[in-house]
Design a protein around this motif. Structure first.
Motif, PDB file in Angstrom:
ATOM      1  N   VAL A 147       0.871  -1.170   0.000  1.00 23.27           N
ATOM      2  CA  VAL A 147       0.000   0.000   0.000  1.00 23.27           C
ATOM      3  C   VAL A 147       0.909   1.221   0.000  1.00 23.27           C
ATOM      4  CG1 VAL A 147      -1.790   1.261   1.235  1.00 23.27           C
ATOM      5  CG2 VAL A 147      -1.786  -1.257   1.256  1.00 23.27           C
ATOM      6  N   VAL A 148       0.744   2.080  -0.993  1.00 25.00           N
ATOM      7  CA  VAL A 148       1.584   3.268  -1.117  1.00 25.00           C
ATOM      8  C   VAL A 148       0.689   4.502  -0.989  1.00 25.00           C
ATOM      9  CG1 VAL A 148       3.282   4.473  -2.531  1.00 25.00           C
ATOM     10  CG2 VAL A 148       3.079   1.976  -2.696  1.00 25.00           C
ATOM     11  N   GLU A 149       1.014   5.352  -0.045  1.00 25.08           N
ATOM     12  CA  GLU A 149       0.234   6.568   0.202  1.00 25.08           C
ATOM     13  C   GLU A 149       0.773   7.740  -0.614  1.00 25.08           C
ATOM     14  OE1 GLU A 149      -2.418   6.540   1.987  1.00 25.08           O
ATOM     15  OE2 GLU A 149      -2.226   4.853   3.353  1.00 25.08           O
ATOM     16  N   HIS A 150      -0.081   8.679  -0.918  1.00 29.06           N
ATOM     17  CA  HIS A 150       0.272   9.967  -1.547  1.00 29.06           C
ATOM     18  C   HIS A 150       0.926   9.792  -2.924  1.00 29.06           C
ATOM     19  CE1 HIS A 150      -0.750  11.472   2.371  1.00 29.06           C
ATOM     20  NE2 HIS A 150       0.204  10.732   2.910  1.00 29.06           N
ATOM     21  N   VAL A 151       0.370   8.910  -3.741  1.00 26.79           N
ATOM     22  CA  VAL A 151       0.897   8.663  -5.078  1.00 26.79           C
ATOM     23  C   VAL A 151       0.304   9.696  -6.042  1.00 26.79           C
ATOM     24  CG1 VAL A 151       1.053   6.978  -6.960  1.00 26.79           C
ATOM     25  CG2 VAL A 151       1.104   6.203  -4.574  1.00 26.79           C
ATOM     26  N   PRO A 152       1.144  10.405  -6.800  1.00 20.14           N
ATOM     27  CA  PRO A 152       0.622  11.400  -7.741  1.00 20.14           C
ATOM     28  C   PRO A 152      -0.121  10.743  -8.899  1.00 20.14           C
ATOM     29  CG  PRO A 152       2.996  11.168  -7.995  1.00 20.14           C
ATOM     30  CD  PRO A 152       2.612  10.330  -6.818  1.00 20.14           C
ATOM     31  N   CYS A 153      -1.208  11.365  -9.308  1.00 21.20           N
ATOM     32  CA  CYS A 153      -1.997  10.854 -10.429  1.00 21.20           C
ATOM     33  C   CYS A 153      -2.810  11.996 -11.030  1.00 21.20           C
ATOM     34  CB  CYS A 153      -2.928   9.733  -9.980  1.00 21.20           C
ATOM     35  SG  CYS A 153      -4.280  10.255  -8.888  1.00 21.20           S
ATOM     36  N   LEU A 154      -3.431  11.713 -12.155  1.00 22.53           N
ATOM     37  CA  LEU A 154      -4.461  12.584 -12.713  1.00 22.53           C
ATOM     38  C   LEU A 154      -5.781  11.873 -12.476  1.00 22.53           C
ATOM     39  CD1 LEU A 154      -2.995  13.757 -16.143  1.00 22.53           C
ATOM     40  CD2 LEU A 154      -3.237  15.087 -14.041  1.00 22.53           C
TER      41      LEU A 154
END
Length: 85
Positions: free
Chosen positions: A30-37
């Motif tokens: 689980v990875v938090e604060h992942v940049p995306c659109l």
């Protein structure tokens, strides 16, 4: 990345951060604060290939015990058919 949602066709995508769950076989990261659109209409999320590659590399480093995760959490698992309505 395209500035149009390929799922619904809406043209308004917004830069956000989100939680991303990477799963391989029976293991998850689980990875938090992942940049995306994110599509402002339907919520579909788009991730840059370099971001996903970074997550895969980090997962591999953790499973190879080259580094420790920030924290470990317990996750409950259910089968949909066993859920009460």
């Amino acid at each position: 990345m395209s500035e149009q949602c390929v799922f619904c066709g809406h043209k308004h995508l917004s830069s956000k951060t989100t939680r991303y769950i990477y799963q391989k076989n029976e293991q998850m990261l689980v990875v938090e604060h992942v940049p995306c659109l994110e599509c402002m209409f339907c919520g579909e999320r788009y991730f840059d290939a370099l971001v996903l590659e970074k997550i895969e590399n980090d997962y591999q480093a953790i499973t190879d015990r080259q580094r420790q995760p920030l924290r470990v959490m317990q996750v409950a698992v259910e089968d949909f058919a066993s859920l009460s309505l």
